[in-house]
Scaffold this motif. Structure first.
Motif, short mmCIF file in Angstrom:
data_model
loop_
_atom_site.label_atom_id
_atom_site.label_comp_id
_atom_site.label_asym_id
_atom_site.label_seq_id
_atom_site.Cartn_x
_atom_site.Cartn_y
_atom_site.Cartn_z
N SER A 182 -31.34 20.79 -33.59
CA SER A 182 -31.98 20.81 -34.90
C SER A 182 -31.04 21.28 -36.00
O SER A 182 -31.41 21.29 -37.17
N ASN A 183 -29.80 21.68 -35.64
CA ASN A 183 -28.82 22.06 -36.65
C ASN A 183 -27.42 21.79 -36.12
O ASN A 183 -27.19 21.68 -34.91
N VAL A 184 -26.49 21.66 -37.05
CA VAL A 184 -25.12 21.30 -36.70
C VAL A 184 -24.45 22.39 -35.89
O VAL A 184 -23.71 22.12 -34.94
N GLU A 185 -24.69 23.64 -36.28
CA GLU A 185 -24.02 24.75 -35.60
C GLU A 185 -24.30 24.76 -34.11
O GLU A 185 -23.38 24.89 -33.28
N ASP A 186 -25.57 24.62 -33.73
CA ASP A 186 -25.92 24.62 -32.30
C ASP A 186 -25.33 23.40 -31.59
O ASP A 186 -24.92 23.48 -30.43
N MET A 187 -25.29 22.28 -32.30
CA MET A 187 -24.73 21.06 -31.71
C MET A 187 -23.25 21.25 -31.38
O MET A 187 -22.76 20.82 -30.34
N LEU A 188 -22.52 21.92 -32.28
CA LEU A 188 -21.10 22.15 -32.06
C LEU A 188 -20.86 23.24 -31.01
O LEU A 188 -19.95 23.12 -30.18
N LYS A 189 -21.67 24.30 -31.05
CA LYS A 189 -21.48 25.38 -30.08
C LYS A 189 -21.72 24.89 -28.65
O LYS A 189 -21.03 25.31 -27.72
N TRP A 190 -22.69 24.01 -28.48
CA TRP A 190 -23.00 23.49 -27.15
C TRP A 190 -21.80 22.76 -26.54
O TRP A 190 -21.58 22.80 -25.33
N ALA A 191 -21.02 22.10 -27.37
CA ALA A 191 -19.84 21.35 -26.90
C ALA A 191 -18.55 22.16 -27.02
O ALA A 191 -17.46 21.59 -26.88
N ASP A 192 -18.65 23.46 -27.28
CA ASP A 192 -17.47 24.32 -27.42
C ASP A 192 -16.53 23.83 -28.52
O ASP A 192 -15.30 23.88 -28.38
#
Length: 487
Positions: A182-192
């Protein structure tokens, strides 16, 4: 490299759960879109999605994927290359029966020169020989010369890119194992990948003990070509830029814009060309869209799939996103002949086929490349610059100039670190923003990755499910009948 989609607006409206449908205006459209692969993914995961209406303010689709024609030859004017691991783009190409175009033998062995405004700091060896054995040894010699100049940091650069690409590949995992974000930050953190957006590329490379000479010269040349910016861009955008300088890059024969046109054709949408949305108003659970053509549309879900930075669309109520500037790239195409004296040389044959530049305010262009040699005195060139190149300057750079085409692209964000991201959801209802992801990196493929996640996010919220989870959305890969032959 030059990637992502031109400033177009994607507006999508989908059917809201039945509890809200009692108040639905009679003329409500199910989905409104202006330029994006989002419609394709919505159809893929929800084939029964009803009406999708797409708005494109330009006469043709494709956005920042466009071509120019010079001397009967077609050249990419915008987003020009794709990485061999850009799997969405590869799937689109195969699904649409488009032809993949790899680099020619001459393009694979082009000569490179790094120009500082006064002299060439470094030049690779060039040869007119068509003999593959000769070309192999020239390529090997160039690799040795570059390794000698830049040291083992050159090998570190490849490893840095490979690690980043491997992390990005997580976005292609199955829907069952991949969350909805639901947000860019979580999307990026999930993929390191998030930490790379908190530091500049220069900081990342200095921390990895890269050679200062490699950073100041070769890596700067690459970031200036691919993003028109220095190594002070964010680390993730920098890594993506470096990936765009690797081997086995490809494009679509006849123009990458065909992917956008083909996806629209197969997504069963009502297309509105040359119609720009001037305002988006929340009218009690629905969105009223007014266009510059004087038309009005009511949408249940609205998705903006264009950079908001230079968009004149008015939102009611107002939306709030971090301030961001677009980096403009001026693409200038010239058919003629470079002036070797401008570069302190005696002959055109002494000029490399790609002239890259270091970071300097004195340099008027970021790069010059040969697109086509018609004959010894007739070439087609492409120049990138941060400002428009005047006729007077072009007449200094070229001894012959028969044809000139200029294009000003609002190409990609002006990257900085730490990056601040706009939200995917612009309000508490159903107003979405796909291009929030573009602050991480701007390419054709990252746009597709963001659109795929957005489609799953929309459908999961409609189903009353929470994002950041996998919900087994129904998938359909069946192709619709082709529509819109005018594309």
């Amino acid at each position: 490299m030059f990637t992502a989609t031109l400033i177009t607006l994607s507006l999508i409206s989908l059917t809201i759960p039945s509890s809200s449908s009692d108040h639905q205006p009679q003329s409500t459209t199910d989905v409104c879109i202006i330029g994006s692969s989002l419609a394709h993914f919505l159809r893929k995961y929800s084939p029964t999605t009803a009406q999708i209406r797409m708005f494109e303010r330009h006469p043709v689709v494709g956005g920042r994927m466009a071509t120019v024609t010079i001397a009967g030859e077609t050249f990419e004017a915008g987003a020009s290359i794709l990485h061999p691991k850009n799997y969405h783009a590869l799937n689109f190409t195969h699904m649409l029966n488009l032809k993949v175009k790899g680099p020619s033998a001459s393009e694979s062995s082009f000569s490179l020169g790094i120009w500082d405004g006064q002299k060439f700091l470094f030049k690779t060896i060039d040869s007119d020989s068509k003999n593959q054995i000769v070309q192999y040894f020239i390529s090997l010699a160039n690799s040795i010369r570059m390794l000698f100049r830049y040291g083992v940091s050159l090998l570190k650069m490849n490893n840095f890119v490979e690690v980043t690409v491997d992390n990005f590949l997580k976005y292609y995992e199955s829907e069952e194992s991949r969350p909805i974000f639901s947000n860019v930050e979580d999307m990026l953190k999930w993929a390191d990948l998030y930490n790379l957006t908190t530091h500049t590329l220069e900081e990342e490379l200095v921390g990895l003990k890269f050679s200062p000479l490699l950073i100041q010269e070769l890596i700067t040349v690459i970031t200036r070509i691919n993003y028109g910016q220095s190594v002070r861009i964010s680390g993730l955008a920098g890594a993506v830029s470096l990936a765009g300088s690797g081997g086995d890059l490809w494009s679509v024969e006849g123009g990458n814009w065909q992917m956008a046109a083909g996806l629209i054709n197969q997504s069963d949408v009502t297309l509105h060309l040359q119609e720009e949305i001037s305002s988006i108003t929340n009218v009690g659970g629905f969105y009223e869209l007014k266009s510059t053509n004087g038309n009005s549309y009511t949408c249940q879900i609205t998705v903006v799939a264009t950079p908001l930075d230079e968009l004149t669309t008015q939102f009611t109520p107002e939306i709030s996103i971090p301030e961001r500037k677009l980096q403009h790239t001026y693409a200038t195409f010239v058919r003629g002949l470079l002036n070797p004296a401008y570069f302190g040389l005696n002959s055109v044959s002494d000029l490399p086929e790609l002239v890259g530049t270091i970071e300097s305010s004195e340099l008027p262009f970021t790069c010059i490349s040969v697109l086509k040699e018609h004959n010894a005195d007739d070439f087609t060139y492409k120049l990138f610059s941060r400002q428009s190149l005047t006729d007077a300057l072009l007449d200094q750079i070229f001894s012959i100039r028969n044809e000139t085409i200029r294009i000003n692209w609002g190409a990609y964000p002006h990257y900085q670190a730490p990056e601040e991201f706009a939200p995917f959801m612009l309000d508490d209802m159903y107003l979405y923003y796909v291009n929030a992801f573009e602050n991480a990196a701007s390419t054709m493929e990252t746009s597709a990755v963001a659109a795929e996640n957005m489609a799953r996010l929309i459908l999961s919220r409609l189903a009353g499910q929470q994002p950041l989870g996998s919900y087994g959305l129904k998938s359909s890969t069946s192709d619709s009948n082709l529509q819109h032959p005018e594309l």
